[in-house]
Design a protein around this motif. Structure first.
Motif, PDB file in Angstrom:
ATOM      1  N   ALA A  75      26.189  43.233  32.248  1.00  0.00           N
ATOM      2  CA  ALA A  75      25.333  42.889  31.109  1.00  0.00           C
ATOM      3  C   ALA A  75      25.637  41.481  30.599  1.00  0.00           C
ATOM      4  CB  ALA A  75      25.506  43.898  29.991  1.00  0.00           C
ATOM      5  N   LYS A  76      26.879  41.032  30.844  1.00  0.00           N
ATOM      6  CA  LYS A  76      27.293  39.697  30.390  1.00  0.00           C
ATOM      7  C   LYS A  76      27.391  38.702  31.543  1.00  0.00           C
ATOM      8  CE  LYS A  76      29.924  41.356  26.402  1.00  0.00           C
ATOM      9  NZ  LYS A  76      31.254  41.372  25.722  1.00  0.00           N
ATOM     10  N   ASN A  77      27.011  39.134  32.754  1.00  0.00           N
ATOM     11  CA  ASN A  77      27.101  38.255  33.931  1.00  0.00           C
ATOM     12  C   ASN A  77      28.504  37.681  34.094  1.00  0.00           C
ATOM     13  OD1 ASN A  77      24.379  38.683  34.360  1.00  0.00           O
ATOM     14  ND2 ASN A  77      23.851  36.534  34.571  1.00  0.00           N
ATOM     15  N   THR A  78      29.504  38.500  33.869  1.00  0.00           N
ATOM     16  CA  THR A  78      30.879  38.012  33.863  1.00  0.00           C
ATOM     17  C   THR A  78      31.792  38.904  34.689  1.00  0.00           C
ATOM     18  OG1 THR A  78      30.569  37.022  31.669  1.00  0.00           O
ATOM     19  CG2 THR A  78      32.823  37.374  32.390  1.00  0.00           C
ATOM     20  N   VAL A  79      32.676  38.273  35.422  1.00  0.00           N
ATOM     21  CA  VAL A  79      33.734  38.964  36.145  1.00  0.00           C
ATOM     22  C   VAL A  79      35.074  38.481  35.582  1.00  0.00           C
ATOM     23  CG1 VAL A  79      33.782  37.246  38.014  1.00  0.00           C
ATOM     24  CG2 VAL A  79      34.638  39.555  38.428  1.00  0.00           C
ATOM     25  N   TYR A  80      36.023  39.393  35.541  1.00  0.00           N
ATOM     26  CA  TYR A  80      37.326  39.119  34.940  1.00  0.00           C
ATOM     27  C   TYR A  80      38.440  39.334  35.951  1.00  0.00           C
ATOM     28  CZ  TYR A  80      34.508  39.907  30.745  1.00  0.00           C
ATOM     29  OH  TYR A  80      33.521  39.866  29.785  1.00  0.00           O
ATOM     30  N   LEU A  81      39.555  38.659  35.705  1.00  0.00           N
ATOM     31  CA  LEU A  81      40.777  38.918  36.451  1.00  0.00           C
ATOM     32  C   LEU A  81      41.907  39.002  35.439  1.00  0.00           C
ATOM     33  CD1 LEU A  81      41.923  39.301  39.330  1.00  0.00           C
ATOM     34  CD2 LEU A  81      42.627  36.896  39.226  1.00  0.00           C
ATOM     35  N   GLU A  82      42.357  40.226  35.206  1.00  0.00           N
ATOM     36  CA  GLU A  82      43.488  40.458  34.306  1.00  0.00           C
ATOM     37  C   GLU A  82      44.751  40.339  35.131  1.00  0.00           C
ATOM     38  OE1 GLU A  82      43.027  41.324  30.952  1.00  0.00           O
ATOM     39  OE2 GLU A  82      45.193  41.081  30.683  1.00  0.00           O
ATOM     40  N   MET A  83      45.642  39.430  34.727  1.00  0.00           N
ATOM     41  CA  MET A  83      46.852  39.159  35.494  1.00  0.00           C
ATOM     42  C   MET A  83      48.063  39.471  34.627  1.00  0.00           C
ATOM     43  SD  MET A  83      45.756  35.593  37.365  1.00  0.00           S
ATOM     44  CE  MET A  83      45.774  34.666  35.836  1.00  0.00           C
ATOM     45  N   ASN A  84      48.856  40.415  35.075  1.00  0.00           N
ATOM     46  CA  ASN A  84      50.061  40.828  34.364  1.00  0.00           C
ATOM     47  C   ASN A  84      51.288  40.582  35.228  1.00  0.00           C
ATOM     48  OD1 ASN A  84      48.596  41.890  32.071  1.00  0.00           O
ATOM     49  ND2 ASN A  84      48.046  43.645  33.358  1.00  0.00           N
ATOM     50  N   SER A  85      52.452  40.616  34.590  1.00  0.00           N
ATOM     51  CA  SER A  85      53.722  40.425  35.301  1.00  0.00           C
ATOM     52  C   SER A  85      53.663  39.204  36.200  1.00  0.00           C
ATOM     53  CB  SER A  85      54.066  41.675  36.124  1.00  0.00           C
ATOM     54  OG  SER A  85      54.140  42.809  35.290  1.00  0.00           O
ATOM     55  N   LEU A  86      53.192  38.112  35.642  1.00  0.00           N
ATOM     56  CA  LEU A  86      52.989  36.903  36.440  1.00  0.00           C
ATOM     57  C   LEU A  86      54.300  36.344  36.952  1.00  0.00           C
ATOM     58  CD1 LEU A  86      50.132  35.337  34.367  1.00  0.00           C
ATOM     59  CD2 LEU A  86      50.039  35.754  36.817  1.00  0.00           C
ATOM     60  N   LYS A  87      54.249  35.782  38.157  1.00  0.00           N
ATOM     61  CA  LYS A  87      55.403  35.206  38.827  1.00  0.00           C
ATOM     62  C   LYS A  87      55.140  33.723  39.090  1.00  0.00           C
ATOM     63  CE  LYS A  87      56.005  39.554  41.352  1.00  0.00           C
ATOM     64  NZ  LYS A  87      56.100  40.173  42.702  1.00  0.00           N
ATOM     65  N   PRO A  88      56.188  32.932  39.239  1.00  0.00           N
ATOM     66  CA  PRO A  88      55.971  31.520  39.554  1.00  0.00           C
ATOM     67  C   PRO A  88      55.117  31.308  40.802  1.00  0.00           C
ATOM     68  CG  PRO A  88      58.214  31.859  38.846  1.00  0.00           C
ATOM     69  CD  PRO A  88      57.600  33.231  38.959  1.00  0.00           C
ATOM     70  N   GLU A  89      55.240  32.216  41.758  1.00  0.00           N
ATOM     71  CA  GLU A  89      54.446  32.074  42.984  1.00  0.00           C
ATOM     72  C   GLU A  89      52.965  32.364  42.775  1.00  0.00           C
ATOM     73  OE1 GLU A  89      57.242  33.857  42.567  1.00  0.00           O
ATOM     74  OE2 GLU A  89      57.201  35.724  43.741  1.00  0.00           O
ATOM     75  N   ASP A  90      52.578  32.825  41.597  1.00  0.00           N
ATOM     76  CA  ASP A  90      51.153  32.991  41.278  1.00  0.00           C
ATOM     77  C   ASP A  90      50.519  31.675  40.829  1.00  0.00           C
ATOM     78  OD1 ASP A  90      52.013  36.120  39.784  1.00  0.00           O
ATOM     79  OD2 ASP A  90      51.034  35.815  41.730  1.00  0.00           O
ATOM     80  N   THR A  91      51.335  30.653  40.657  1.00  0.00           N
ATOM     81  CA  THR A  91      50.820  29.347  40.252  1.00  0.00           C
ATOM     82  C   THR A  91      49.828  28.820  41.278  1.00  0.00           C
ATOM     83  OG1 THR A  91      52.806  28.777  38.991  1.00  0.00           O
ATOM     84  CG2 THR A  91      51.452  26.951  39.779  1.00  0.00           C
ATOM     85  N   ALA A  92      48.632  28.494  40.823  1.00  0.00           N
ATOM     86  CA  ALA A  92      47.566  28.028  41.718  1.00  0.00           C
ATOM     87  C   ALA A  92      46.331  27.702  40.898  1.00  0.00           C
ATOM     88  CB  ALA A  92      47.212  29.108  42.750  1.00  0.00           C
ATOM     89  N   THR A  93      45.361  27.099  41.568  1.00  0.00           N
ATOM     90  CA  THR A  93      44.028  26.997  41.002  1.00  0.00           C
ATOM     91  C   THR A  93      43.268  28.249  41.425  1.00  0.00           C
ATOM     92  OG1 THR A  93      44.045  24.589  41.110  1.00  0.00           O
ATOM     93  CG2 THR A  93      41.904  25.661  40.881  1.00  0.00           C
ATOM     94  N   TYR A  94      42.699  28.929  40.465  1.00  0.00           N
ATOM     95  CA  TYR A  94      41.985  30.175  40.729  1.00  0.00           C
ATOM     96  C   TYR A  94      40.483  29.925  40.692  1.00  0.00           C
ATOM     97  CZ  TYR A  94      46.236  32.936  40.519  1.00  0.00           C
ATOM     98  OH  TYR A  94      47.461  33.479  40.794  1.00  0.00           O
ATOM     99  N   TYR A  95      39.809  30.464  41.712  1.00  0.00           N
ATOM    100  CA  TYR A  95      38.374  30.284  41.853  1.00  0.00           C
ATOM    101  C   TYR A  95      37.675  31.644  41.881  1.00  0.00           C
ATOM    102  CZ  TYR A  95      39.668  25.638  43.603  1.00  0.00           C
ATOM    103  OH  TYR A  95      40.185  24.373  43.755  1.00  0.00           O
ATOM    104  N   CYS A  96      36.537  31.722  41.224  1.00  0.00           N
ATOM    105  CA  CYS A  96      35.692  32.892  41.437  1.00  0.00           C
ATOM    106  C   CYS A  96      34.567  32.492  42.388  1.00  0.00           C
ATOM    107  CB  CYS A  96      35.148  33.461  40.139  1.00  0.00           C
ATOM    108  SG  CYS A  96      33.874  32.487  39.340  1.00  0.00           S
ATOM    109  N   ALA A  97      34.046  33.485  43.067  1.00  0.00           N
ATOM    110  CA  ALA A  97      33.021  33.228  44.070  1.00  0.00           C
ATOM    111  C   ALA A  97      32.082  34.415  44.164  1.00  0.00           C
ATOM    112  CB  ALA A  97      33.672  32.953  45.427  1.00  0.00           C
ATOM    113  N   ALA A  98      30.860  34.149  44.621  1.00  0.00           N
ATOM    114  CA  ALA A  98      29.835  35.175  44.762  1.00  0.00           C
ATOM    115  C   ALA A  98      29.369  35.250  46.200  1.00  0.00           C
ATOM    116  CB  ALA A  98      28.655  34.878  43.842  1.00  0.00           C
ATOM    117  N   ALA A  99      29.175  36.471  46.670  1.00  0.00           N
ATOM    118  CA  ALA A  99      28.752  36.685  48.050  1.00  0.00           C
ATOM    119  C   ALA A  99      27.679  37.762  48.108  1.00  0.00           C
ATOM    120  CB  ALA A  99      29.936  37.096  48.920  1.00  0.00           C
ATOM    121  N   ASN A 100      26.827  37.638  49.134  1.00  0.00           N
ATOM    122  CA  ASN A 100      25.829  38.669  49.387  1.00  0.00           C
ATOM    123  C   ASN A 100      26.355  39.716  50.352  1.00  0.00           C
ATOM    124  OD1 ASN A 100      23.535  37.811  47.829  1.00  0.00           O
ATOM    125  ND2 ASN A 100      23.395  36.067  49.208  1.00  0.00           N
ATOM    126  N   ILE A 101      27.590  39.569  50.795  1.00  0.00           N
ATOM    127  CA  ILE A 101      28.205  40.488  51.761  1.00  0.00           C
ATOM    128  C   ILE A 101      29.128  41.433  51.009  1.00  0.00           C
ATOM    129  CG2 ILE A 101      29.681  40.651  53.779  1.00  0.00           C
ATOM    130  CD1 ILE A 101      28.663  37.847  54.535  1.00  0.00           C
TER     131      ILE A 101
END
Length: 123
Positions: A75-101
């Motif tokens: 309804a809000k055209n939105t996707v979320y990523l809840e990230m808990n217990s984060l680690k230093p190795e999670d450091t990155a640029t995060y991208y969302c993407a859309a696919a027809n597959i």
């Protein structure tokens, strides 16, 4: 055409949490599989999580399973990523993407990408 805009990145200490959001343009959001990927300097873009158009099916990379949760609000055209217990190795640029597959986990299967949001986890 689908335009995607991510938000919610930032700097957090190890063990902390962040919630990323990705809002899409267009009226057919619910027909797209939505994925989250991440990329660190010098590394290839890697799959993080994917959710089906209805939101009923999800898949995760082993490295984030049990710590990250993908969800969507069509309804809000939105996707979320809840990230808990984060680690230093999670450091990155995060991208969302859309696919027809359905439930695609390969970046090559995604036609539309956001600009990315930086997540930095300090130790």
């Amino acid at each position: 055409q689908v335009q995607l805009v991510e938000s919610g990145g930032g700097l957090v200490q190890a063990g902390g949490s962040l919630r990323l959001s990705c809002t899409a343009s267009g009226r057919t959001f619910s027909t797209y599989t939505m994925g989250w990927f991440r990329q660190s300097p010098g590394k290839e873009r890697e799959f993080v999580a994917v959710i089906s158009g209805s939101g009923s099916i999800t898949r995760y990379a082993d490295s984030v399973k049990g710590r990250f949760t993908i969800s969507r609000d069509n309804a809000k055209n939105t996707v979320y990523l809840e990230m808990n217990s984060l680690k230093p190795e999670d450091t990155a640029t995060y991208y969302c993407a859309a696919a027809n597959i359905v439930l695609a986990v390969s970046a090559a299967r995604y036609a539309y990408w956001g600009q990315g949001t930086q997540v930095t986890v300090s130790s």
